[in-house]
Design a protein around this motif. Structure first.
Motif, mmCIF file in Angstrom:
data_model
loop_
_atom_site.group_PDB
_atom_site.id
_atom_site.type_symbol
_atom_site.label_atom_id
_atom_site.label_comp_id
_atom_site.label_asym_id
_atom_site.label_seq_id
_atom_site.Cartn_x
_atom_site.Cartn_y
_atom_site.Cartn_z
ATOM 1 N N LYS A 38 5.315 -5.891 -6.429
ATOM 2 C CA LYS A 38 5.909 -4.881 -5.553
ATOM 3 C C LYS A 38 7.403 -5.137 -5.381
ATOM 4 C CE LYS A 38 4.856 -2.765 -1.026
ATOM 5 N NZ LYS A 38 3.959 -2.908 0.148
ATOM 6 N N THR A 82 6.046 -9.509 6.397
ATOM 7 C CA THR A 82 4.694 -10.053 6.244
ATOM 8 C C THR A 82 3.737 -9.457 7.275
ATOM 9 O OG1 THR A 82 5.190 -11.924 7.710
ATOM 10 C CG2 THR A 82 5.579 -12.234 5.350
ATOM 11 N N THR A 131 2.187 -6.027 8.921
ATOM 12 C CA THR A 131 1.974 -4.586 8.781
ATOM 13 C C THR A 131 2.486 -3.823 9.990
ATOM 14 O OG1 THR A 131 0.032 -4.973 7.410
ATOM 15 C CG2 THR A 131 0.217 -2.800 8.404
ATOM 16 N N THR A 162 2.327 -13.459 -1.519
ATOM 17 C CA THR A 162 1.582 -12.611 -0.595
ATOM 18 C C THR A 162 1.994 -12.920 0.832
ATOM 19 O OG1 THR A 162 -0.216 -14.208 -0.331
ATOM 20 C CG2 THR A 162 -0.423 -12.625 -2.146
ATOM 21 N N GLU A 209 3.680 -8.212 -1.663
ATOM 22 C CA GLU A 209 2.539 -8.471 -2.534
ATOM 23 C C GLU A 209 3.022 -8.504 -3.981
ATOM 24 O OE1 GLU A 209 -0.346 -5.122 -3.069
ATOM 25 O OE2 GLU A 209 0.754 -4.222 -1.393
#
Length: 617
Positions: free
Chosen positions: A482, A468, A470, A105, A479
């Motif tokens: 994905k 990492t 957005t 993540t 994630e």
């Protein structure tokens, strides 16, 4: 007597040079064509063709061979392919890209002080995709058994004379390799000596990899003995790799060295067969894989260029170079912000991005007098009849480098930066007289690779292509489960309902830059495929790098030109705000096939540097 013969010798030399204007000859064939990154791997494809296989069979054999030879990839990497199916008369996309494993993540990597997932090692690994991609292509569209197709790769794994390029890469990266016990045992064949890697020409053996390939073939052959058909038997080998004893050893070896991949990650992953994206450029349908690759960037560029008179500008004139640079900068900015895994929300605005109307709007924004160092992503949402949910992010997008924009030189281009720009892969091109065409850009697990246990399989490093943050790209945040947005991007072009060109190239972010120019060389400037792959390119660095360490920022205005660029063009580009760099090599090795329907034959092209090689018949 000698003096009398000299004029004749010069006439003969002149005729030869005129007959062959390129450094390498065009390949010609009427039955089949096989081109890839290594001579031995091209030979593997030729062997399969000679045994009666089709282009898919041969492409799979070349893919297996290049992986075994560590041709800037390995078996734990990823495979991206376009296949023309002559019976269905359609282009099919193969998505064999691995996914982020359990626990991967953005918060996890940030907790380790990383702005991007790492460049090397177990934490850079997505799940392996190439074994599944090869099995799927072979099962669905090939004609031969896995045993037949893997035979050349298995011979290579038993031992082959290694090339200097690969052997020297092992030596150059040996300190990093020493940190991974399974890699060290394979690659450093002379531990403790001054040169620890193999020498060029040394027989390089991979017993663990051979055992892995043997196990896959054993699974296939056992299934056939139980009455399974060819396709079912190949998928039995697929299952053994992703759910059986191979998977268990892969996961054990990965986790032992600090990786995250689990048995569930492997078992849940699957190859996806897709409808590729395409656009029409002056009557030619150009096909690319979708926005999980950078492929649509080429389609966007063609849409912007279609209404321009490129031929009148002149090949590699200052006007032409400026046009390409500005168009690519806009397409790259859209790529950097909007591209990502279409199987995960949010949904990318790909319809808007590929609309001709959006392209016209973007093209109309070009400054024709000088470079624009502040190019940002556009807003394609209105061209889908929607409102942009990321308007605030778009306005604040960090697409420009920090500091004073007038001082572009503050972000220098180092050797390390260039290495990350050009990080290689390979390509596979195959075609046959029945009409099958295959274009593949496989990659991942390149040297220095961390090998997963006793499988002999190098793990992918593709996780580094995630972000990492957005704010940089809301569609490509890492994630579990994905796929990262990759640079890997094969191409097929159709004309009058028939295959016209099949082409791909090595490199990272340079791929679609090089492929765009190759395509225009053929379509706009009338070059044959060999002339087109050898022709000088330009390269922009005005985008966010997809690979590398923490330094991913754009270098606005920085441009790579061929060393042969005339002084007057250099002067004009400098006046337009470009910072010029020069090299004799301005493209990764490009491989291509042109379909000559007038004469019923193939024309093959392979760049005049590197180790790429083709064979036709």
């Amino acid at each position: 007597m000698i003096r009398k013969l000299l004029p004749l010798a010069f006439v003969a030399l002149s005729a030869t040079l005129h007959a062959q204007p390129t450094e390498k000859p065009v390949l010609h064939g009427s039955h089949w064509m096989a081109i890839t990154g290594k001579p031995l791997a091209a030979t593997a494809g030729a062997r399969i063709f000679q045994q009666g296989g089709n282009a898919v069979d041969a492409a799979c054999a070349m893919l297996a061979a290049t992986c075994t030879m560590w041709d800037v990839l390995s078996w734990g990497g990823e495979t991206q392919a376009l296949i023309y199916h002559p019976k269905l008369k359609k282009v099919i996309g193969i998505n064999a890209l691995g996914v982020a494993p359990t626990g991967a993540t953005a918060a996890y990597f940030k907790s380790k002080g990383m702005n991007f997932p790492p460049q090397y090692g177990p934490l850079a690994a997505v799940t392996p995709g190439t074994p599944g991609g090869l099995c799927t292509m072979l099962a669905e569209y090939g004609t031969m058994s896995l045993k037949q197709v893997l035979a050349p790769a298995m011979e290579l794994s038993e031992g082959y004379p290694i090339e200097a390029q690969t052997a020297n890469s092992m030596e150059r990266d040996k300190e990093r390799i020493k940190g991974w016990p399974y890699s060290k045992a394979i690659f450093l064949t002379h531990p403790g000596e001054k040169r620890e890697a193999p020498e060029a020409g040394e027989i390089f053996r991979q017993a663990d990899l051979l055992q892995t390939l043997q196990r896959m073939v054993e699974a296939e052959q056992a299934a056939l003995k139980k009455g399974k058909n060819r396709k079912e038997a190949i998928y039995a080998a697929y299952d053994r790799f992703y759910r059986g004893d191979i998977a268990k050893e892969f996961v054990r070896g990965c986790q032992e060295q600090g990786g995250l991949i689990t048995m569930e990650d492997l078992a849940n992953w699957k190859v996806l067969t897709e409808e590729p994206l395409h656009t029409n450029y002056k009557g030619i349908e150009v096909y690319k894989l979708s926005q999980w690759t950078q492929g649509p960037m080429l389609l966007q560029s063609l849409n912007m260029l279609e209404k321009m008179d490129l031929k009148a500008m002149g090949f590699n004139s200052a006007r032409y170079i400026h046009t390409l640079y500005q168009v690519m900068s806009k397409a790259f900015a859209d790529r950097d912000f909007y591209y990502g895994d279409p199987y995960f929300p949010p949904a990318e605005p790909i319809q808007g991005l590929l609309s001709k109307e959006y392209a016209a709007k973007r093209a109309a924004e070009i400054n024709w007098d000088k470079n624009d160092p502040l190019v940002k992503p556009g807003d394609p949402y209105p061209f889908e009849g929607k409102e942009n949910p990321y308007r605030e992010l778009l306005q604040q997008w960090p697409g420009k480098p920090s500091g004073n924009n007038s001082n572009q030189g503050e972000l220098a281009i180092s050797e390390k930066y260039l290495e990350n720009v050009w990080l290689g892969t390979t390509s596979v091109e195959a075609a046959d007289k029945e009409g099958w065409v295959v274009s593949i850009t496989p990659s991942g697990g390149w040297l220095p690779a961390c090998v997963a246990g006793k499988t002999g399989v190098g793990m992918s490093q593709r996780m580094q292509s995630f972000v990492t943050d957005t704010a940089l790209n809301p569609f490509n945040v890492v994630e579990p489960g994905k796929r990262p947005r990759v640079t890997l991007t094969p191409t097929l072009a159709m004309k009058d309902g028939k295959p016209y060109l099949s082409f791909a190239v090595q490199g990272g972010d340079t791929q679609d830059q090089n492929l765009l120019q190759f395509f225009l060389n053929v379509v706009e400037f009338g070059m044959n495929v060999q002339e087109a792959v050898e022709a000088p390119n330009i390269n922009t660095y005005q985008y966010w790098l997809s690979l590398g360490d923490e330094d991913r920022k754009p270098r606005p205005g920085q441009i790579l030109l061929h060393a042969s660029t005339p002084a007057y063009i250099r002067k004009e580009l400098s006046r337009m705000g470009y910072q010029l760099r020069f090299e004799n090599k301005t493209s990764g090795p490009t491989n291509a096939i042109f379909f000559d329907w007038k004469h019923g034959s193939f024309w093959g092209g392979s760049s005049n540097y590197g180790e790429d090689y083709g064979i036709g018949w």
